[in-house]
Design a protein around this motif. Structure first.
Motif, PDB file in Angstrom:
ATOM      1  N   THR A  58       0.922  -1.068  -0.082  1.00 23.95           N
ATOM      2  CA  THR A  58       0.056   0.032   0.036  1.00 23.95           C
ATOM      3  C   THR A  58       0.769   1.199   0.170  1.00 23.95           C
ATOM      4  O   THR A  58       0.295   2.213  -0.634  1.00 23.95           O
ATOM      5  N   ARG A  59       2.148   1.408   0.518  1.00 25.03           N
ATOM      6  CA  ARG A  59       2.947   2.321   0.665  1.00 25.03           C
ATOM      7  C   ARG A  59       3.519   2.691  -0.795  1.00 25.03           C
ATOM      8  O   ARG A  59       3.655   3.911  -1.088  1.00 25.03           O
ATOM      9  N   LEU A  60       3.341   1.650  -1.651  1.00 27.30           N
ATOM     10  CA  LEU A  60       3.971   1.804  -2.879  1.00 27.30           C
ATOM     11  C   LEU A  60       2.895   2.817  -3.698  1.00 27.30           C
ATOM     12  O   LEU A  60       3.189   3.653  -4.550  1.00 27.30           O
ATOM     13  N   HIS A  61       1.352   2.517  -3.202  1.00 28.83           N
ATOM     14  CA  HIS A  61       0.477   3.421  -3.764  1.00 28.83           C
ATOM     15  C   HIS A  61       0.382   4.717  -2.963  1.00 28.83           C
ATOM     16  O   HIS A  61      -0.763   5.317  -3.326  1.00 28.83           O
ATOM     17  N   GLY A  62       1.166   4.947  -2.013  1.00 27.29           N
ATOM     18  CA  GLY A  62       0.876   6.370  -1.563  1.00 27.29           C
ATOM     19  C   GLY A  62      -0.042   6.043  -0.190  1.00 27.29           C
ATOM     20  O   GLY A  62       0.099   7.191   0.618  1.00 27.29           O
ATOM     21  N   VAL A  71     -11.116   1.821   4.876  1.00 27.71           N
ATOM     22  CA  VAL A  71     -11.989   1.814   3.818  1.00 27.71           C
ATOM     23  C   VAL A  71     -12.585   0.156   3.644  1.00 27.71           C
ATOM     24  O   VAL A  71     -12.066  -0.801   3.289  1.00 27.71           O
ATOM     25  N   CYS A  72     -13.599  -0.029   4.431  1.00 31.65           N
ATOM     26  CA  CYS A  72     -14.014  -1.405   4.740  1.00 31.65           C
ATOM     27  C   CYS A  72     -14.083  -2.453   3.916  1.00 31.65           C
ATOM     28  O   CYS A  72     -13.255  -3.287   3.706  1.00 31.65           O
ATOM     29  N   LYS A  73     -14.913  -2.245   2.990  1.00 32.85           N
ATOM     30  CA  LYS A  73     -14.998  -3.274   1.877  1.00 32.85           C
ATOM     31  C   LYS A  73     -14.480  -2.772   0.498  1.00 32.85           C
ATOM     32  O   LYS A  73     -15.076  -3.312  -0.767  1.00 32.85           O
ATOM     33  N   GLU A  74     -13.711  -1.822   0.305  1.00 36.41           N
ATOM     34  CA  GLU A  74     -13.156  -1.522  -0.982  1.00 36.41           C
ATOM     35  C   GLU A  74     -11.747  -1.453  -0.777  1.00 36.41           C
ATOM     36  O   GLU A  74     -11.086  -0.467  -1.563  1.00 36.41           O
ATOM     37  N   LEU A  75     -11.174  -2.538  -0.671  1.00 34.16           N
ATOM     38  CA  LEU A  75      -9.810  -2.512  -0.578  1.00 34.16           C
ATOM     39  C   LEU A  75      -9.157  -2.351  -1.992  1.00 34.16           C
ATOM     40  O   LEU A  75      -9.847  -3.152  -2.928  1.00 34.16           O
ATOM     41  N   ASN A  76      -8.353  -1.535  -2.583  1.00 33.38           N
ATOM     42  CA  ASN A  76      -7.742  -1.615  -3.857  1.00 33.38           C
ATOM     43  C   ASN A  76      -6.250  -1.998  -3.688  1.00 33.38           C
ATOM     44  O   ASN A  76      -5.608  -1.576  -4.752  1.00 33.38           O
ATOM     45  N   THR A  77      -5.978  -2.759  -2.987  1.00 31.66           N
ATOM     46  CA  THR A  77      -4.144  -3.237  -3.055  1.00 31.66           C
ATOM     47  C   THR A  77      -4.192  -4.327  -4.064  1.00 31.66           C
ATOM     48  O   THR A  77      -5.192  -4.714  -4.564  1.00 31.66           O
ATOM     49  N   GLU A  78      -2.772  -4.685  -4.313  1.00 35.28           N
ATOM     50  CA  GLU A  78      -2.741  -5.607  -5.174  1.00 35.28           C
ATOM     51  C   GLU A  78      -3.046  -7.111  -4.330  1.00 35.28           C
ATOM     52  O   GLU A  78      -2.222  -7.564  -3.519  1.00 35.28           O
ATOM     53  N   GLY A  79      -4.186  -7.848  -5.052  1.00 32.72           N
ATOM     54  CA  GLY A  79      -4.481  -9.054  -4.621  1.00 32.72           C
ATOM     55  C   GLY A  79      -4.860  -9.185  -2.941  1.00 32.72           C
ATOM     56  O   GLY A  79      -4.802 -10.491  -2.859  1.00 32.72           O
ATOM     57  N   ALA A  80      -5.469  -8.342  -2.616  1.00 30.57           N
ATOM     58  CA  ALA A  80      -5.780  -8.574  -1.231  1.00 30.57           C
ATOM     59  C   ALA A  80      -7.191  -8.944  -1.250  1.00 30.57           C
ATOM     60  O   ALA A  80      -8.113  -8.337  -2.029  1.00 30.57           O
ATOM     61  N   PRO A  81      -7.781  -9.956  -0.455  1.00 35.53           N
ATOM     62  CA  PRO A  81      -9.102 -10.359  -0.625  1.00 35.53           C
ATOM     63  C   PRO A  81      -9.995  -9.506   0.067  1.00 35.53           C
ATOM     64  O   PRO A  81      -9.617  -8.774   0.982  1.00 35.53           O
ATOM     65  N   GLY A  82     -11.396  -9.222  -0.371  1.00 35.79           N
ATOM     66  CA  GLY A  82     -12.015  -7.976   0.059  1.00 35.79           C
ATOM     67  C   GLY A  82     -12.517  -8.129   1.631  1.00 35.79           C
ATOM     68  O   GLY A  82     -12.671  -7.113   2.154  1.00 35.79           O
ATOM     69  N   SER A  83     -12.967  -9.206   2.020  1.00 33.80           N
ATOM     70  CA  SER A  83     -13.621  -9.404   3.347  1.00 33.80           C
ATOM     71  C   SER A  83     -12.888  -9.929   4.118  1.00 33.80           C
ATOM     72  O   SER A  83     -12.989  -9.597   5.402  1.00 33.80           O
ATOM     73  N   GLY A  84     -11.612 -10.351   3.957  1.00 31.86           N
ATOM     74  CA  GLY A  84     -10.608 -10.759   5.128  1.00 31.86           C
ATOM     75  C   GLY A  84      -9.963  -9.416   5.751  1.00 31.86           C
ATOM     76  O   GLY A  84      -9.613  -8.397   5.191  1.00 31.86           O
ATOM     77  N   TYR A  85      -9.805  -9.297   7.247  1.00 30.28           N
ATOM     78  CA  TYR A  85      -9.323  -8.461   7.855  1.00 30.28           C
ATOM     79  C   TYR A  85      -7.989  -8.845   8.197  1.00 30.28           C
ATOM     80  O   TYR A  85      -7.677  -9.839   8.978  1.00 30.28           O
ATOM     81  N   VAL A  86      -6.868  -8.300   7.536  1.00 27.36           N
ATOM     82  CA  VAL A  86      -5.634  -8.569   7.938  1.00 27.36           C
ATOM     83  C   VAL A  86      -4.798  -7.412   8.284  1.00 27.36           C
ATOM     84  O   VAL A  86      -4.820  -6.524   7.691  1.00 27.36           O
TER      85      VAL A  86
END
Lengths: 86, 285
Positions: A58-62, A71-86
């Motif tokens: 995520t830091r790559l993208h700022g 941003v609860c269900k709108e993750l836009n990172t590379e390849g992260a699943p939408g509903s899992g919280y990590v």
């Protein structure tokens, strides 16, 4: 026989711990104790590894990981699943 | 107690005589369950499920008839389904069997809770899969396609692609060579497009086939307290299911040009493919 099982588990140990039953038994017991503990630690370690990677990604993208998680269900990172919280 | 034992033996024998192998398997697993039922009855006749069992067992002649009725219907369906060798619909079998078992193990423990077909599919939905059909001599394995999907099964999430193997917790209600449709898809992606679900994608489906029901490698659980003379050893094998992913639906797959003959394929095709690579990220509403 328990001795046979102990020697089977003691394969690859260093020195007399793979040959002599007294020493092997101690080392094997210790090894099994470590494996019990580490089966639980592995889950923690993996999670910490994933958090590191997500943070880096995520830091790559700022953004930063905690901002991202907000941003609860709108993750836009590379390849992260939408509903899992990590 | 003698009446209970009579009922048990009757049920056992009537089910063993039925030709349906899955019924036999169910009943083999049911026997220890029946014993535990009687044990619980002996100890604490207070919980509502035990009252129901008392009810069913007190009216013994009625329950006899109930058993006979249910098993005769099962046997009829069992023979019918055995005759159709190739195309036996597992759903009907399971539904009929569980109708019979409903009478026996009323509200018992976890194993025989799928009393009706509908409950089966509900429980399957909880595990985020839908049982398709059994399969015989169908060629479903395609070549690798550069499309991936992120799937959730139970509480585990996997990133899968065509032809992958996935080890999950043992999935009930499905046997080897069952086709499954995994409908909890969190993300789809290909070279040109990624679709992110909030939290799931509604139109996506991933087809999988149950390859085997296996046990994990043995894990030795060893506990020891030093100087206190306490040492415990236990072995454990987790039950797994191996799934093979066959198809991912819900995303446009890139068209494959024939890679085997690069000279003969006209250069026009490769140019078209490179033009199509536009980055598109769509978020499912």
């Amino acid at each position: 026989m328990n001795k046979k099982e102990v020697f089977k588990l003691a394969k690859g140990f260093r020195g007399r711990a793979k040959n002599c039953i007294r020493i092997a038994r101690e080392r094997v017991e210790k090894a099994l104790q470590y494996s019990y503990r580490d089966r639980r630690n592995k889950k923690r370690d993996m999670r910490s590894l994933w958090i590191e990677r997500i943070n880096a990604g995520t830091r790559l993208h700022g953004a930063m990981r905690n901002e991202n998680l907000r941003v609860c269900k709108e993750l836009n990172t590379e390849g992260a699943p939408g509903s899992g919280y990590v | 107690m003698a009446t209970k034992r009579c009922l048990q033996t009757l049920a056992r024998q009537s089910s063993i005589f039925s030709p349906n192998p899955s019924l036999q398997y169910l009943h083999r697993t049911l026997n220890p369950h029946l014993q535990t039922l009687t044990l619980t009855l002996a100890s604490t006749p207070q919980t509502p499920k035990d009252d129901h069992i008392w009810h069913s067992l007190i009216l013994s002649p009625n329950t006899h008839f109930a058993f006979a009725r249910s098993f005769s219907s099962n046997r009829g369906n069992g023979t019918a389904s055995d005759e159709d060798d190739g195309v036996s619909v597992s759903e009907d079998e399971d539904g009929e069997i569980s109708d019979g078992e409903e009478v026996l193990a009323a509200n018992g423990a976890n194993r025989r809770e799928y009393s009706v077909e509908e409950k089966e599919t509900e429980a399957a939905a909880i595990g985020y899969k839908v049982i398709g059909q059994l399969e015989r001599a169908e060629r479903i394995f395609k070549d690798y396609e550069p499309v991936f999907a992120v799937i959730q099964i139970g509480s585990h999430q996997f990133k899968v692609s065509n032809g992958d193997c996935v080890y999950t917790e043992r999935l009930k209600f499905c046997e080897v060579n069952d086709k499954l449709i995994l409908n909890r898809v969190l993300m789809l992606g290909s070279k040109t497009q990624t679709m992110i679900g909030r939290p799931i994608l509604p139109d996506a489906a991933v087809h999988a086939v149950v390859e085997e029901h296996a046990l994990d490698a043995k894990v030795i659980i060893f506990k020891k307290k030093r100087r206190k003379n306490y040492r415990r050893t236990k072995g454990h094998r987790q039950e797994l299911t191996k799934l093979r992913i066959t198809d991912i639906q819900g995303i446009e797959k890139p068209e494959k040009t024939a890679p085997a003959k690069p000279e003969k394929s006209p250069p026009g095709k490769t140019e078209k493919a490179s033009v199509k690579k536009v980055e598109k990220v769509t978020v499912a509403a």
